[in-house]
Design a protein around this motif. Sequence first.
Motif, short mmCIF file in Angstrom:
data_model
loop_
_atom_site.label_atom_id
_atom_site.label_comp_id
_atom_site.label_asym_id
_atom_site.label_seq_id
_atom_site.Cartn_x
_atom_site.Cartn_y
_atom_site.Cartn_z
N ASP A 5 -5.57 -6.75 2.72
CA ASP A 5 -4.89 -7.92 2.17
C ASP A 5 -3.77 -7.45 1.25
O ASP A 5 -2.77 -6.91 1.70
CB ASP A 5 -5.91 -8.80 1.44
N GLY A 6 -3.93 -7.62 -0.06
CA GLY A 6 -2.88 -7.24 -1.00
C GLY A 6 -2.72 -5.74 -1.14
O GLY A 6 -3.62 -4.96 -0.84
N ILE A 7 -1.55 -5.33 -1.64
CA ILE A 7 -1.24 -3.91 -1.79
C ILE A 7 -0.45 -3.71 -3.08
O ILE A 7 0.32 -4.58 -3.50
CB ILE A 7 -0.45 -3.40 -0.56
N ALA A 8 -0.65 -2.56 -3.71
CA ALA A 8 0.07 -2.21 -4.94
C ALA A 8 0.19 -0.70 -4.99
O ALA A 8 -0.43 0.02 -4.20
CB ALA A 8 -0.66 -2.75 -6.17
N VAL A 9 0.98 -0.20 -5.93
CA VAL A 9 1.15 1.24 -6.08
C VAL A 9 1.07 1.60 -7.55
O VAL A 9 1.63 0.92 -8.41
CB VAL A 9 2.48 1.73 -5.46
N ARG A 10 0.33 2.67 -7.84
CA ARG A 10 0.22 3.17 -9.21
C ARG A 10 1.43 4.02 -9.56
O ARG A 10 2.19 4.44 -8.69
CB ARG A 10 -1.05 4.02 -9.36
N GLY A 11 1.57 4.30 -10.85
CA GLY A 11 2.69 5.11 -11.31
C GLY A 11 2.69 6.52 -10.75
O GLY A 11 3.75 7.15 -10.66
N ASP A 12 1.52 7.03 -10.36
CA ASP A 12 1.44 8.38 -9.79
C ASP A 12 1.61 8.40 -8.28
O ASP A 12 1.43 9.44 -7.65
CB ASP A 12 0.12 9.04 -10.18
N GLY A 13 1.95 7.25 -7.69
CA GLY A 13 2.20 7.19 -6.25
C GLY A 13 1.00 6.83 -5.41
O GLY A 13 1.14 6.64 -4.19
N VAL A 14 -0.18 6.72 -5.99
CA VAL A 14 -1.37 6.31 -5.23
C VAL A 14 -1.22 4.85 -4.83
O VAL A 14 -0.94 3.98 -5.67
CB VAL A 14 -2.65 6.52 -6.06
N VAL A 15 -1.40 4.57 -3.54
CA VAL A 15 -1.31 3.21 -3.02
C VAL A 15 -2.69 2.59 -2.98
O VAL A 15 -3.68 3.23 -2.61
CB VAL A 15 -0.66 3.20 -1.62
N LEU A 16 -2.76 1.32 -3.35
CA LEU A 16 -4.03 0.60 -3.44
C LEU A 16 -3.98 -0.59 -2.48
O LEU A 16 -3.04 -1.37 -2.51
CB LEU A 16 -4.24 0.11 -4.87
N VAL A 17 -4.98 -0.69 -1.63
CA VAL A 17 -5.06 -1.80 -0.68
C VAL A 17 -6.39 -2.50 -0.88
O VAL A 17 -7.45 -1.87 -0.85
CB VAL A 17 -4.94 -1.31 0.78
N VAL A 18 -6.34 -3.80 -1.10
CA VAL A 18 -7.56 -4.56 -1.35
C VAL A 18 -7.94 -5.37 -0.12
O VAL A 18 -7.08 -5.83 0.64
CB VAL A 18 -7.37 -5.50 -2.57
#
Length: 356
Positions: free
Chosen positions: A233-246
């Motif tokens: 569903d949603g997606i975001a990126v941390r400051g260190d480049g790690v991508v997060l997908v929920v």
Amino acid sequence: MVKQILLTLILLFLAAPTHCRKRHVIDIRWPNLYPESFTWDPKSDHFIAGSLRRPQLISVSDAGVVSALLSDDSLPSNSSFVGISLDPRLHRLLVVVRGFSPPFSALVSYDLPTFRQLFLTPLDDLLPSAIGANDVAVDYSGNAYVTDSVNDVIFKVTEQGKATILSRSQAFKSYPVVDHTVPYHNCGLNGVIYNPKGYLLVTQSNTGRLFKVSVDDGAARRVILNKDLTAADGIAVRGDGVVLVVSQHKLYFLKSQDSWSEGVVFDETALEEERHASAVSVGAENRVYVLYGHVNEGMMGNTERDEFSIVEVESEKESKEENVWIFVLIGVGLVYFLIWRFQMRQLVQDMNKKTA
């Protein structure tokens, strides 16, 4: 003796954060909000969330203080705010609006902090079939990119509000739907983020795929991963480049070494399925949060609820790695201390021999 006590205190201080910091939970109390999307506003130190039941935005502090920001009377009263993105350069908020009866999809822009409407851009005329606008990302030039979950299309909306089709790549149609019996089987392209190198990363819910899409010509290709992102569903990126997908089930942690031609899911954290997480955002201090908005319940339209939450989620693997480094530092400190103690003992013995 004093140095020994001081060293012990320093080591305890270093070790304490990994064991003492609790997961941050923010409870939201707002009647029938059913938030599907949210974003972090670093200037106000608040989250901004949109309602699935009405065209409304609220502000949520890290202590759970909730206040109304906007109710847009220019939109149909049954409209949903389904995607939110903050444009820090132009100080505005971009919100995907969707209505279901009659079908309606648009992108609206609001000035920050006044929340004055800057433009309202309907998207329905861009395709002959009904559109299911979903999420939005913005680049450094002020262009917004909106996903269409029904047609697997990505729209581009300029800073002035002019909309065009960026991509309707056949790559989006090249992979089979995972399971036609699941509720999200007809939900295609979904979450989207912009990368400063000139491309988008886009999730596709019904195939579990991740796509890399050029913002120049809309060319798309699948990111090769070690596993599918089930119900992404949603997606975001941390400051260190790690991508997060929920997803409703898990939060996936991804990283890549080659600008997302390939990537790896290096960890995943189970979520509370019955609360239906639908969005992920990165807040203060690079902390990761998911939004439990009960959207599956909210879409029914005949339910009521006034309790929702924003919950911090951590990677267990990363936490263990941090603990290992803490113990390494403690070990190094102890070694230096023992060496110093040995040298001091030798020095005292040598001085005693000279004075004897």
